[in-house]
Design a protein around this motif. Structure first.
Motif, PDB file in Angstrom:
ATOM      1  N   HIS A 114       0.839  -1.190   0.000  1.00 56.67           N
ATOM      2  CA  HIS A 114       0.000   0.000   0.000  1.00 56.67           C
ATOM      3  C   HIS A 114       0.880   1.249   0.000  1.00 56.67           C
ATOM      4  N   ALA A 139      -5.588   5.447   5.448  1.00 57.29           N
ATOM      5  CA  ALA A 139      -4.596   4.557   4.851  1.00 57.29           C
ATOM      6  C   ALA A 139      -4.653   3.153   5.442  1.00 57.29           C
ATOM      7  N   THR A 141      -7.370   0.819   0.098  1.00 59.46           N
ATOM      8  CA  THR A 141      -6.336   0.173  -0.706  1.00 59.46           C
ATOM      9  C   THR A 141      -5.255   1.164  -1.089  1.00 59.46           C
ATOM     10  N   ASN A 142      -5.666   2.396  -1.406  1.00 55.95           N
ATOM     11  CA  ASN A 142      -4.724   3.462  -1.723  1.00 55.95           C
ATOM     12  C   ASN A 142      -5.327   4.760  -1.203  1.00 55.95           C
ATOM     13  N   TYR A 143      -4.616   5.461  -0.358  1.00 61.78           N
ATOM     14  CA  TYR A 143      -5.203   6.621   0.308  1.00 61.78           C
ATOM     15  C   TYR A 143      -5.349   7.831  -0.621  1.00 61.78           C
ATOM     16  N   CYS A 197       1.425  -1.986 -10.800  1.00 62.14           N
ATOM     17  CA  CYS A 197      -0.007  -2.217 -10.624  1.00 62.14           C
ATOM     18  C   CYS A 197      -0.709  -2.200 -11.980  1.00 62.14           C
ATOM     19  N   PHE A 222       2.959   0.648  -6.103  1.00 63.65           N
ATOM     20  CA  PHE A 222       1.996   0.406  -5.030  1.00 63.65           C
ATOM     21  C   PHE A 222       0.637   0.051  -5.630  1.00 63.65           C
ATOM     22  N   ARG A 223      -0.160  -0.635  -4.847  1.00 65.90           N
ATOM     23  CA  ARG A 223      -1.467  -1.091  -5.324  1.00 65.90           C
ATOM     24  C   ARG A 223      -2.375   0.098  -5.613  1.00 65.90           C
TER      25      ARG A 223
END
Length: 783
Positions: A169, A221, A225-227, A300, A593-594
């Motif tokens: 993440h 966060a 999944t992604n902030y 990703c 990152f995802r």
């Protein structure tokens, strides 16, 4: 309509003798085969879910674990340490059945536990980013061990989405670090009093409100999944109420020197086929996961999910992205008419030659547009709220809804343009500029700007695309476009007379004209939207030029990053053009990152501005200039790496600002930071699949890349693509309404800046002058 009758599978008539039932066996057969194709896709999706769900293990490893457990039990050993016996006690079966079933249950639980452990280890490995900051050729032992472990866990052939659950993440940076980095980036743009004031604002924010906002952001966060990504998509793209044409959408171009065929219908046939083959690979997850170039590190792939069958629908406060699982047709626009073109027949994809035949039918169709149909697409080019209002009132039911659904649910949109474009004729430079403007906005009504992407096929066979920005970023679309161009030219190919290869079934039902009943209110609004869009389009000044003096081959020989070289060149060009520095945006990905999208690299740094001033003052020794350039290059590379690894500035500050708005509190610091204009917005279009293009044997098949409109009214938008070893293609945009900007003038400054920097660095021993400014550009022959 005649087309509708061909889709009827059966008819019945009530007579005095009873019901007369008439079945169309051909139609029923097509329905059956289409259903078979649909079920095959469902089975394929289920299979892929299992395969990627157990990655980095394999489904067959379950059998290995079961056999291993049964073998140990046969040898009178209990590998479960009593767990199998506990499971046996809860099974209402015979003793032998209990033993076998309990062993299977334990084996499955053990197998799932091993999968989770492997996935956790892979996630830990992918969270290591120190390798990016190590000097080339000086790899640490830690990184060597890390690479070995990563290769071991990635040894199985992955599917497109296999790595998704193993990607880390995006971390929330410490607020102290972000504020400090911001002040460093702002220093070359501010006077001493301005910098002192901003430092005080930043200090107050960090000590008070900043920590409160940071706590909420860290909370998000933990569960998101992604902030960043959901807020970025909504507030930067979907909530914009102005036109998305020019302001948001971007374009991609065809080959620079080559047009594979001059036959418009044939080019459309091959292009549509290549795009659908790519969609098939995405649906089946047969595409290889995109990786960091030269490494095994995956990026990703979430943005691929909404590539096809997707449209952006307008709203009052925010738009909505709608995605459908599948679509068996594309929407086609030609001379003011809309068509639905079925691309599957009886469950099979039509051949390129058959698609060419269908496209030619559209081109030959003499029927005129229906009232209001020709300029209907202008609604997608104008303001969003009027488009929403028209859609709600006049496109929510009846014939208009059915036709609009055909466009929005289509796999993608195709425009058969009646103009000729490309680098041709006696004015190749001017033609490239007109080509770019055509792809960016066209006539403002002959593109459907809401679709995820629209393909444009010109009368002379040239092609291009216009992409909506909210669902994905340019690298994802560039990957699709690279595959399309390569498949079209090298895999599908054309006959000697320029037509698609293969045979055609001439009994194919013709493409369906979409029917409309467009009232005067909609026609008036379309005209109003067209006025707004046309004014925006006319204001755009586009300049596209290939820089042929040198490319990344010569830059790399100097042991300099090509991207850093170009970005410092852009700083020098802007300084010469405007007499100062500006806030500069360079897009960097966060797809390590995802669900990562982009981060900003603030390319105007203390080091780059020091180099530019030294080069322009005529009072600094050449060796010192070279040293300052090296420092600027290293600084830029470090900024780029930090952005990629989650230590950027702007996405963190943006999210803090969103939290402050949710809490109803104002921050003078955040308000001022986010209101600063990006007068120089830049982006590199990456070439991701060089293996598809054999530039050695086909050197003319060079991609032109793509571009976008200016972000600031008084600024420049610059996109560039590094092609091969000896060329860099630039796309520059600005606005005619600003007297201080000129895209052609800035293009000249870019070329001169790159040449001057190369002259400075290329051969220090041959330089006899003592001042930086005295270094004159070498001739093209010398370069």
């Amino acid at each position: 309509m005649a087309e509708a009758h061909q889709a009827v599978a059966f008819q019945f008539t009530i007579t005095p003798e009873g019901i007369d039932l008439q079945l169309s066996h051909q139609a029923l057969n097509q329905i059956f085969l289409s259903g078979v194709r649909s079920w095959k896709k469902r089975v394929s999706r289920m299979r892929n879910r299992v395969i990627k769900g157990v990655y980095p293990a394999s489904p067959s490893s379950w059998l290995f674990v079961v056999i291993a457990i049964l073998a140990t039990m046969y040898m009178r050993s209990d590998p479960s340490m009593g767990l199998i016996k506990m499971i046996q006690q809860h099974l209402p079966l015979s003793t032998q059945g209990q033993t076998m079933l309990s062993a299977l249950v334990f084996s499955t639980l053990l197998w799932l536990s091993l999968i989770l452990a492997l996935r956790f280890c892979l996630k830990l490995l992918l969270s290591y980013h120190q390798w990016m900051f190590e000097q080339h050729g000086r790899v640490s032992n830690t990184t060597k061990v890390w690479v070995t472990l990563l290769r071991l866990l990635s040894s199985r052939k992955p599917l497109l989405y296999s790595y998704q659950t193993s990607l880390p993440h995006l971390p929330v940076p410490p607020i102290k670090d972000t504020v400090s980095r911001y002040l460093t980036s702002a220093r070359p743009l501010l006077t001493d009093p301005e910098f002192e004031r901003m430092t005080k604002l930043a200090g107050q924010f960090e000590a008070n409100l900043g920590n409160r906002l940071q706590r909420y952001l860290r909370l998000k966060a933990l569960w998101a999944t992604n902030y960043v990504s959901d807020w970025w998509e909504e507030y930067i793209y979907l909530r914009g109420r102005g036109p998305i044409m020019v302001n948001s959408n971007y374009y991609g171009m065809d080959f620079l020197y080559v047009t594979p065929t001059p036959v418009q219908a044939a080019r459309a046939g091959n292009t549509i086929t290549a795009l659908l083959l790519y969609r098939r690979k995405v649906n089946r997850e047969e595409l290889k996961p995109v990786r960091v170039p030269g490494t095994v590190i995956p990026l990703c792939a979430a943005q691929c999910e909404r590539m096809f069958n997707t449209t952006r629908t307008p709203g009052v406060e925010t738009d909505v992205l709608q995605h459908w699982q599948d679509s068996e047709f594309v929407a086609v626009y030609h001379r003011g008419r809309f068509f639905r073109l079925w691309v599957y027949l009886a469950g099979r994809l039509l051949s390129p030659r058959e698609l060419e035949h269908q496209i030619q039918r559209i081109l030959d169709d003499p029927s005129p547009p229906q009232p209001g149909e020709e300029k209907l697409g202008a609604l997608t080019a104008g303001e969003r709220v009027p488009w929403f209002q028209m859609r709600e009132r006049h496109f929510s039911s009846g014939i208009n809804k059915r036709s609009l659904d055909c466009i929005e649910r289509a796999a993608f949109f195709v425009t058969l343009d009646d103009e000729e474009q490309g680098m041709r004729g006696e004015d190749p430079a001017g033609n490239l500029d007109r080509y770019a403007k055509s792809l960016l906005h066209g006539k403002c009504y002959d593109r459907w700007f809401d679709k995820s992407f629209s393909i444009v096929i010109y009368k002379n066979g040239k092609s291009g695309l216009n992409a909506e920005h909210s669902w994905a970023d340019a690298p994802t679309v560039a990957h699709l476009w690279e595959y399309t161009l390569a498949t079209d030219a090298f895999q599908l190919g054309y006959t000697e007379d320029g037509h698609c290869k293969g045979d055609v079934d001439r009994s194919l039902p013709p493409p369906q004209r979409l029917a409309w009943d467009i009232p005067s209110e909609v026609q008036a609004q379309a005209s109003s939207s067209l006025v707004v869009a046309q004014a925006l389009a006319d204001d755009v000044d586009c300049h596209v030029f290939p820089f042929r003096d040198f490319g990344k081959g010569r830059i790399k020989k100097l042991r300099v990053s090509p991207d850093a070289f170009i970005q410092i060149g852009l700083q020098l060009a802007y300084f010469r053009d405007r007499g100062g520095f500006c806030l500069t945006y360079e897009a960097s990905m966060t797809r390590l990152f995802r669900e990562g999208r982009t981060e900003t690299v603030r390319s105007c740094s203390n080091e780059s501005s020091a180099f530019v001033r030294a080069l322009e003052t005529k009072e600094v020794h050449l060796d010192q200039c070279r040293h300052l350039f090296r420092l600027a290059s290293e600084r830029h590379q470090n900024l780029y790496r930090m952005a990629m690894t989650g230590a950027g500035i702007d996405r963190h500050l943006f999210c803090l600002y969103v939290v402050s708005k949710y809490l109803g509190v104002d921050s003078p610091f955040l308000k001022e930071v986010l209101s600063e204009p990006w007068r120089l917005s830049t982006s590199q279009t990456p070439v991701q699949q060089m293996e598809l293009f054999d530039l050695k044997n086909h050197p003319d098949f060079i991609s032109l890349g793509g571009g976008f409109g200016p972000v600031a009214d008084d600024g420049y938008g610059v996109s560039y693509i590094i092609v091969g070893e000896d060329m860099i293609n630039f796309h520059v945009s600005s606005k005619h309404s600003c007297s201080e900007t000129d895209s052609h003038r800035f293009g000249v400054q870019i070329s001169k800046a790159l040449q001057d920097i190369m002259n400075l660095l290329a051969d220090p021993k041959s330089q006899t002058t003592s001042k930086c400014q005295q270094a004159q550009p070498q001739s093209k022959k010398q370069l």
